[in-house]
Write a protein that holds these residues in place. Sequence first.
Motif, PDB file in Angstrom:
ATOM      1  N   ARG A 141       0.842  -1.073  -0.157  1.00 31.46           N
ATOM      2  CA  ARG A 141      -0.051   0.026   0.027  1.00 31.46           C
ATOM      3  C   ARG A 141       0.784   1.264  -0.079  1.00 31.46           C
ATOM      4  O   ARG A 141       1.659   1.415   0.928  1.00 31.46           O
ATOM      5  N   ILE A 142       0.681   2.183  -0.786  1.00 34.89           N
ATOM      6  CA  ILE A 142       1.129   3.635  -0.894  1.00 34.89           C
ATOM      7  C   ILE A 142       0.230   4.555  -0.733  1.00 34.89           C
ATOM      8  O   ILE A 142      -0.887   4.543  -0.964  1.00 34.89           O
ATOM      9  N   SER A 143       0.940   5.790  -0.174  1.00 38.18           N
ATOM     10  CA  SER A 143       0.241   6.926  -0.145  1.00 38.18           C
ATOM     11  C   SER A 143       0.546   8.213  -0.859  1.00 38.18           C
ATOM     12  O   SER A 143       1.538   8.000  -1.672  1.00 38.18           O
ATOM     13  N   LEU A 144      -0.360   9.193  -0.800  1.00 39.80           N
ATOM     14  CA  LEU A 144       0.185  10.469  -1.395  1.00 39.80           C
ATOM     15  C   LEU A 144       1.526  10.960  -0.972  1.00 39.80           C
ATOM     16  O   LEU A 144       2.279  11.455  -1.905  1.00 39.80           O
ATOM     17  N   GLY A 145       1.856  10.705   0.131  1.00 43.05           N
ATOM     18  CA  GLY A 145       3.250  10.808   0.590  1.00 43.05           C
ATOM     19  C   GLY A 145       4.127  10.060  -0.170  1.00 43.05           C
ATOM     20  O   GLY A 145       5.439  10.801  -0.598  1.00 43.05           O
ATOM     21  N   ASP A 146       3.991   9.036  -0.630  1.00 44.15           N
ATOM     22  CA  ASP A 146       5.120   8.197  -1.514  1.00 44.15           C
ATOM     23  C   ASP A 146       5.115   8.899  -2.693  1.00 44.15           C
ATOM     24  O   ASP A 146       6.110   8.974  -3.225  1.00 44.15           O
ATOM     25  N   VAL A 147       3.937   9.179  -3.323  1.00 42.44           N
ATOM     26  CA  VAL A 147       3.905   9.728  -4.589  1.00 42.44           C
ATOM     27  C   VAL A 147       4.788  11.212  -4.616  1.00 42.44           C
ATOM     28  O   VAL A 147       5.601  11.507  -5.628  1.00 42.44           O
ATOM     29  N   LYS A 148       4.599  11.809  -3.645  1.00 42.64           N
ATOM     30  CA  LYS A 148       5.178  13.160  -3.407  1.00 42.64           C
ATOM     31  C   LYS A 148       6.720  12.991  -3.297  1.00 42.64           C
ATOM     32  O   LYS A 148       7.689  13.615  -3.922  1.00 42.64           O
ATOM     33  N   GLU A 149       7.109  11.880  -2.570  1.00 42.93           N
ATOM     34  CA  GLU A 149       8.596  11.779  -2.588  1.00 42.93           C
ATOM     35  C   GLU A 149       9.278  11.204  -4.097  1.00 42.93           C
ATOM     36  O   GLU A 149      10.299  11.729  -4.474  1.00 42.93           O
ATOM     37  N   ALA A 151       7.780  12.474  -6.744  1.00 49.20           N
ATOM     38  CA  ALA A 151       7.717  13.795  -7.589  1.00 49.20           C
ATOM     39  C   ALA A 151       8.754  14.632  -7.180  1.00 49.20           C
ATOM     40  O   ALA A 151       9.470  15.383  -7.839  1.00 49.20           O
ATOM     41  N   ARG A 152       9.264  14.687  -5.930  1.00 47.66           N
ATOM     42  CA  ARG A 152      10.483  15.459  -5.647  1.00 47.66           C
ATOM     43  C   ARG A 152      11.868  14.973  -6.262  1.00 47.66           C
ATOM     44  O   ARG A 152      12.662  15.736  -6.716  1.00 47.66           O
ATOM     45  N   ARG A 153      11.977  13.654  -6.430  1.00 46.36           N
ATOM     46  CA  ARG A 153      12.992  13.099  -7.254  1.00 46.36           C
ATOM     47  C   ARG A 153      12.994  13.800  -8.691  1.00 46.36           C
ATOM     48  O   ARG A 153      13.927  14.089  -9.271  1.00 46.36           O
ATOM     49  N   THR A 154      11.802  13.631  -9.220  1.00 40.11           N
ATOM     50  CA  THR A 154      11.762  14.029 -10.579  1.00 40.11           C
ATOM     51  C   THR A 154      12.196  15.731 -10.703  1.00 40.11           C
ATOM     52  O   THR A 154      12.724  16.122 -11.597  1.00 40.11           O
ATOM     53  N   VAL A 155      11.702  16.594  -9.468  1.00 33.24           N
ATOM     54  CA  VAL A 155      11.987  17.900  -9.616  1.00 33.24           C
ATOM     55  C   VAL A 155      13.661  17.964  -9.627  1.00 33.24           C
ATOM     56  O   VAL A 155      14.028  18.638 -10.458  1.00 33.24           O
ATOM     57  N   THR A 169      20.550  13.451 -20.451  1.00 35.84           N
ATOM     58  CA  THR A 169      19.754  13.423 -19.325  1.00 35.84           C
ATOM     59  C   THR A 169      18.378  12.170 -19.715  1.00 35.84           C
ATOM     60  O   THR A 169      18.047  11.770 -18.765  1.00 35.84           O
ATOM     61  N   LEU A 170      18.436  11.808 -21.022  1.00 36.33           N
ATOM     62  CA  LEU A 170      17.249  11.090 -21.280  1.00 36.33           C
ATOM     63  C   LEU A 170      17.198   9.730 -20.661  1.00 36.33           C
ATOM     64  O   LEU A 170      16.173   9.353 -19.926  1.00 36.33           O
ATOM     65  N   ARG A 171      18.330   9.159 -20.374  1.00 38.64           N
ATOM     66  CA  ARG A 171      18.521   7.938 -19.732  1.00 38.64           C
ATOM     67  C   ARG A 171      17.936   8.034 -18.340  1.00 38.64           C
ATOM     68  O   ARG A 171      17.392   7.034 -17.707  1.00 38.64           O
ATOM     69  N   HIS A 172      18.258   9.170 -17.649  1.00 34.57           N
ATOM     70  CA  HIS A 172      17.927   9.401 -16.235  1.00 34.57           C
ATOM     71  C   HIS A 172      16.505   9.465 -16.265  1.00 34.57           C
ATOM     72  O   HIS A 172      15.823   8.804 -15.108  1.00 34.57           O
ATOM     73  N   TYR A 173      15.968  10.193 -16.959  1.00 37.25           N
ATOM     74  CA  TYR A 173      14.479  10.674 -17.148  1.00 37.25           C
ATOM     75  C   TYR A 173      13.652   9.188 -17.421  1.00 37.25           C
ATOM     76  O   TYR A 173      12.509   8.911 -16.730  1.00 37.25           O
ATOM     77  N   GLU A 174      14.260   8.565 -18.366  1.00 40.46           N
ATOM     78  CA  GLU A 174      13.462   7.131 -18.637  1.00 40.46           C
ATOM     79  C   GLU A 174      13.474   6.169 -17.535  1.00 40.46           C
ATOM     80  O   GLU A 174      12.551   5.449 -17.036  1.00 40.46           O
ATOM     81  N   ALA A 175      14.671   6.108 -16.987  1.00 44.73           N
ATOM     82  CA  ALA A 175      14.854   5.240 -15.647  1.00 44.73           C
ATOM     83  C   ALA A 175      13.906   5.775 -14.327  1.00 44.73           C
ATOM     84  O   ALA A 175      12.970   4.966 -13.819  1.00 44.73           O
ATOM     85  N   THR A 180       8.308   4.607 -11.698  1.00 46.66           N
ATOM     86  CA  THR A 180       7.108   5.137 -11.347  1.00 46.66           C
ATOM     87  C   THR A 180       5.923   4.111 -12.088  1.00 46.66           C
ATOM     88  O   THR A 180       4.896   3.751 -11.497  1.00 46.66           O
ATOM     89  N   MET A 181       6.090   3.975 -13.289  1.00 49.89           N
ATOM     90  CA  MET A 181       5.378   2.922 -13.866  1.00 49.89           C
ATOM     91  C   MET A 181       5.160   1.491 -13.121  1.00 49.89           C
ATOM     92  O   MET A 181       4.129   1.003 -13.020  1.00 49.89           O
TER      93      MET A 181
END
Length: 432
Positions: A141-149, A151-155, A169-175, A180-181
Amino acid sequence: MSDVPGRDGRWLPLGRQLARLRVAAGFTQHSLAPLLHYGRSTIANVEVGRQRAPRRFWERCDEVLDADGQLVAAFDQLQRLRRETGGRSWAAQGFSETPQVRLLQLEPTEEQEMRRREFIRATAALAVCGAAPATSTTGRRISLGDVKEHARRTVRLRRLDNYLGGADTLRHYEAELRATMSLFNTASFGSSTAKALLALLAEQTQLAGWAAFDAGDHAYATALFTASRPIAVQAEDVALAANALALLAYLRASLGKPDIATAEASSLPVSADVNPAVRALLYDRLAFTYAVAGEEKRAGAALNAAHEALSKARLDTPPDWAAWVDHDEVQIMTGRVWSELRRPLRAIPELEVALRRLDDAHARDKALYSTWLAESYLDAGELEQAAAILDRSKRLCTGVGSPRPAIRIAVVRKRLPPYQDEDAGACREVSL
């Protein structure tokens, strides 16, 4: 668009070919419809031979599905055959079945097939999200807090784009997108967390698409931008859904193929509750498309709208993917737009001021944007000044993992005959 009673055997092979290309590209009829600017029912009827479509329909299909003109060529051949037979059906000519008509280039070449496989890989996120329920009950089970974490990595990763090119940068974004998928497919979560995950997937897909565009892989970038929109729609994020169209339009305009319909489709109604930076970004890219298309009046109106949007104060912070849009960015785009429209007296002051404030650490962007300043000086007859700016741009982009500045430098340099033989390839060549 004219309806055909029952099925017309002549048009059925072309409809089936559209269906094959659509499925290979990872689209449903529903997800393809808004990109073609036709209804889902039209696509369905065309695919089974119940409805004929005009040439512009097939042109749009070729463009969106990256089919290299196959469908238009087949349509043209069928039109010729129809004229030769006086428009009669095959049955009226005594055939019980459709004769074997060789549709031009309907079987993809090896190179095209490789590109389509890349397209399928890019749209895997769409296939996953489109089939997903609003909530998931599998895995931890995951929560909104997990998603926000996540998202912070993406930032943090997005900050790389300030200093590095898409090839780096592409390989980092793909990873990060794959991570997330995987979370979306294996975790358990509620409806609000599901929406947040979908929005993050859409955002990460667009980020990877931007890197692919910056690295020169336009087919892959198109696939990613296209895939991101239905994900954003499912997340009910109107801003991200609009940005997907804006990115597609910006890519095409950057290639000298302005797609006004897609750019205009990215516009949000006045009633939409979005941050001013988002609205300014959408108007920015719309203005650029208009400029490349030579639509001066509409380009100017879009620029004014971008400036006006930023003048409206809001207490909320913009989403990170639009947080970089400020008055300097809009001023740079203003200069680029007037440069594209060959209005140097308007372009030069805007670019000079904004580029002076842009730090050299942003080497790719400064080198790239400076090429429009050089071009405006050429239009003003100041060849020496233009040459000096191009030389500075070449030095700035040395080692940057993006071919875009070098390509622009080469394009502008062609207008400087005394400098044509100079090497403009100092920007790192990117192997794609």
